[in-house]
Motif scaffolding. Sequence first.
Motif, mmCIF file in Angstrom:
data_model
loop_
_atom_site.group_PDB
_atom_site.id
_atom_site.type_symbol
_atom_site.label_atom_id
_atom_site.label_comp_id
_atom_site.label_asym_id
_atom_site.label_seq_id
_atom_site.Cartn_x
_atom_site.Cartn_y
_atom_site.Cartn_z
ATOM 1 N N SER A 266 28.936 42.560 48.823
ATOM 2 C CA SER A 266 28.177 43.326 47.823
ATOM 3 C C SER A 266 29.139 43.942 46.818
ATOM 4 O O SER A 266 30.311 44.184 47.113
ATOM 5 C CB SER A 266 27.315 44.386 48.499
ATOM 6 O OG SER A 266 28.153 45.312 49.124
ATOM 7 N N SER A 267 28.608 44.209 45.621
ATOM 8 C CA SER A 267 29.496 44.528 44.502
ATOM 9 C C SER A 267 30.175 45.885 44.647
ATOM 10 O O SER A 267 31.246 46.091 44.100
ATOM 11 C CB SER A 267 28.726 44.461 43.190
ATOM 12 O OG SER A 267 27.697 45.409 43.214
ATOM 13 N N GLY A 268 29.549 46.796 45.372
ATOM 14 C CA GLY A 268 30.188 48.092 45.558
ATOM 15 C C GLY A 268 31.471 47.957 46.373
ATOM 16 O O GLY A 268 32.397 48.768 46.272
ATOM 17 N N GLU A 269 31.533 46.896 47.121
ATOM 18 C CA GLU A 269 32.566 46.715 48.124
ATOM 19 C C GLU A 269 33.774 45.909 47.618
ATOM 20 O O GLU A 269 34.908 46.207 47.937
ATOM 21 C CB GLU A 269 31.861 45.888 49.198
ATOM 22 C CG GLU A 269 32.263 46.037 50.596
ATOM 23 C CD GLU A 269 31.577 44.916 51.404
ATOM 24 O OE1 GLU A 269 32.045 44.685 52.493
ATOM 25 O OE2 GLU A 269 30.610 44.288 50.910
ATOM 26 N N VAL A 270 33.498 44.879 46.844
ATOM 27 C CA VAL A 270 34.577 43.967 46.440
ATOM 28 C C VAL A 270 34.464 43.641 44.958
ATOM 29 O O VAL A 270 33.433 43.851 44.327
ATOM 30 C CB VAL A 270 34.503 42.614 47.191
ATOM 31 C CG1 VAL A 270 34.580 42.790 48.676
ATOM 32 C CG2 VAL A 270 33.259 41.841 46.798
ATOM 33 N N SER A 271 35.545 43.109 44.386
ATOM 34 C CA SER A 271 35.405 42.450 43.097
ATOM 35 C C SER A 271 35.983 41.051 43.259
ATOM 36 O O SER A 271 36.708 40.789 44.228
ATOM 37 C CB SER A 271 36.091 43.243 41.988
ATOM 38 O OG SER A 271 37.455 43.281 42.190
ATOM 39 N N VAL A 272 35.635 40.154 42.372
ATOM 40 C CA VAL A 272 36.117 38.781 42.522
ATOM 41 C C VAL A 272 36.897 38.356 41.281
ATOM 42 O O VAL A 272 36.672 38.849 40.190
ATOM 43 C CB VAL A 272 34.957 37.775 42.774
ATOM 44 C CG1 VAL A 272 34.162 38.144 43.995
ATOM 45 C CG2 VAL A 272 34.056 37.637 41.570
ATOM 46 N N ARG A 273 37.850 37.464 41.510
ATOM 47 C CA ARG A 273 38.625 36.857 40.426
ATOM 48 C C ARG A 273 38.698 35.370 40.692
ATOM 49 O O ARG A 273 38.704 34.935 41.844
ATOM 50 C CB ARG A 273 40.075 37.388 40.414
ATOM 51 C CG ARG A 273 40.222 38.774 39.913
ATOM 52 C CD ARG A 273 40.237 38.813 38.370
ATOM 53 N NE ARG A 273 40.332 40.170 37.900
ATOM 54 C CZ ARG A 273 39.325 41.052 37.900
ATOM 55 N NH1 ARG A 273 38.153 40.711 38.342
ATOM 56 N NH2 ARG A 273 39.503 42.268 37.464
ATOM 57 N N GLY A 274 38.812 34.587 39.641
ATOM 58 C CA GLY A 274 39.029 33.149 39.817
ATOM 59 C C GLY A 274 40.425 32.916 40.368
ATOM 60 O O GLY A 274 41.272 33.820 40.342
ATOM 61 N N LEU A 275 40.662 31.725 40.866
ATOM 62 C CA LEU A 275 41.984 31.449 41.442
ATOM 63 C C LEU A 275 43.063 31.412 40.373
ATOM 64 O O LEU A 275 44.182 31.815 40.587
ATOM 65 C CB LEU A 275 41.954 30.108 42.176
ATOM 66 C CG LEU A 275 41.310 30.124 43.570
ATOM 67 C CD1 LEU A 275 41.659 28.859 44.327
ATOM 68 C CD2 LEU A 275 41.760 31.339 44.376
ATOM 69 N N CYS A 276 42.702 30.936 39.171
ATOM 70 C CA CYS A 276 43.739 30.769 38.151
ATOM 71 C C CYS A 276 43.604 31.752 36.995
ATOM 72 O O CYS A 276 44.288 31.657 36.011
ATOM 73 C CB CYS A 276 43.694 29.359 37.580
ATOM 74 S SG CYS A 276 43.771 28.133 38.853
ATOM 75 N N GLY A 277 42.669 32.642 37.056
ATOM 76 C CA GLY A 277 42.532 33.566 35.931
ATOM 77 C C GLY A 277 41.381 34.494 36.150
ATOM 78 O O GLY A 277 40.940 34.704 37.261
ATOM 79 N N TYR A 278 40.869 35.010 35.044
ATOM 80 C CA TYR A 278 39.851 36.047 35.113
ATOM 81 C C TYR A 278 38.516 35.534 35.638
ATOM 82 O O TYR A 278 37.858 36.183 36.444
ATOM 83 C CB TYR A 278 39.698 36.644 33.716
ATOM 84 C CG TYR A 278 38.478 37.459 33.534
ATOM 85 C CD1 TYR A 278 38.353 38.688 34.181
ATOM 86 C CD2 TYR A 278 37.436 37.015 32.729
ATOM 87 C CE1 TYR A 278 37.209 39.432 34.022
ATOM 88 C CE2 TYR A 278 36.307 37.755 32.566
ATOM 89 C CZ TYR A 278 36.196 38.959 33.215
ATOM 90 O OH TYR A 278 35.059 39.679 33.053
#
Length: 326
Positions: A313-325
């Motif tokens: 859930s968004s409160g818990e984590v943020s995500v990034r691509g492997l090679c960039g934003y």
Amino acid sequence: MKETILLLLKNAVAPLSGEAISRRLGVTRAAVWKAVDRLRKEGCRIDATPNLGYRLVFAPDTLSAPRIAAYLPEHPWREHIHVLPEVDSTNSYLKRLGAQGAPDGTSVIALHQTAGRGRRGRSFYSPEGEGLYLSVLLRPQAKPEALMHLTAMAAVAASRAIETVCGRRPGIKWTNDLILGTRKVAGILTELSVVAETMETDYVVVGIGINCAQTAFPEELREIATSLQMERGKAPDRCALAAALLREFSRMESALLSEKAEWLHEFTAYCVTLGCEIRVLRADGERVAHADGIGPCAELLVTYPDGTREAVSSGEVSVRGLCGYL
Ligand code: BTN
């Protein structure tokens, strides 16, 4: 009245006669002439051709409450629009109004933020005259735990508004960054306040920052950020964009509990994170994962390389691509 005349002239495909405008608005031709004169004094260029009428050649992109309200005839939220020259953060300001009892649909728009805030304590780049910084106050009748999907719905609403005004539909990077091309054009920060005694929702502030007229970004944002000007060769009319956002946020509020599945379906359709290899970032470290889908409360459904699955859930984590934003 002058803002309605400006809007009529903006939408007109041919010159509009003073007579036609006065009939349309039920005012005298002298009143039309006075309003046109005032618009000219504010920097609008309005040509007047005898026997044909008025034609708008140029209107400065000035943000004002009456100008935004002109796009929202009869909408209840048009009465509660605040445009401020400068503020720390429109979200912070509106939270103060919310605590004092401001009604549902109150909005705050600033020409400039001195302490614009993003998610996870980050700052939001808010240069004067180049962006749209808008927050709206909602008072949904629901427990906070029933509103986990609100930010995702806000991303859908904002992406619809940008499409209406700019003709380009942004993608959504889970949960709430709007993307054009491969870069971020807008970010959303949702904040919720509860009544301490009952743990009911008191209010929610949805804040959005849209990069409108920037032609370049500071070094640290260059690879991440873009603007509507850079993507479509033209900055939007920010009053039209603010009004479209308010209209869509109000639709979102009406649909919040009754049309959750339909809105999350639309979120899924525009979510650029899905199908990608991503990094799930937590305070205690990061893990590579595959983004599979969106859960019933807008969680991101991921599979890790060892085959285990998780709904994050968004409160818990943020995500990034492997090679960039992305
Ligand atoms: C993010 O990118 O993490 C969210 C950015 C949200 C920025 C907007 S600008 C209007 C409102 N006021 C703020 O201080 N933040 C939001």
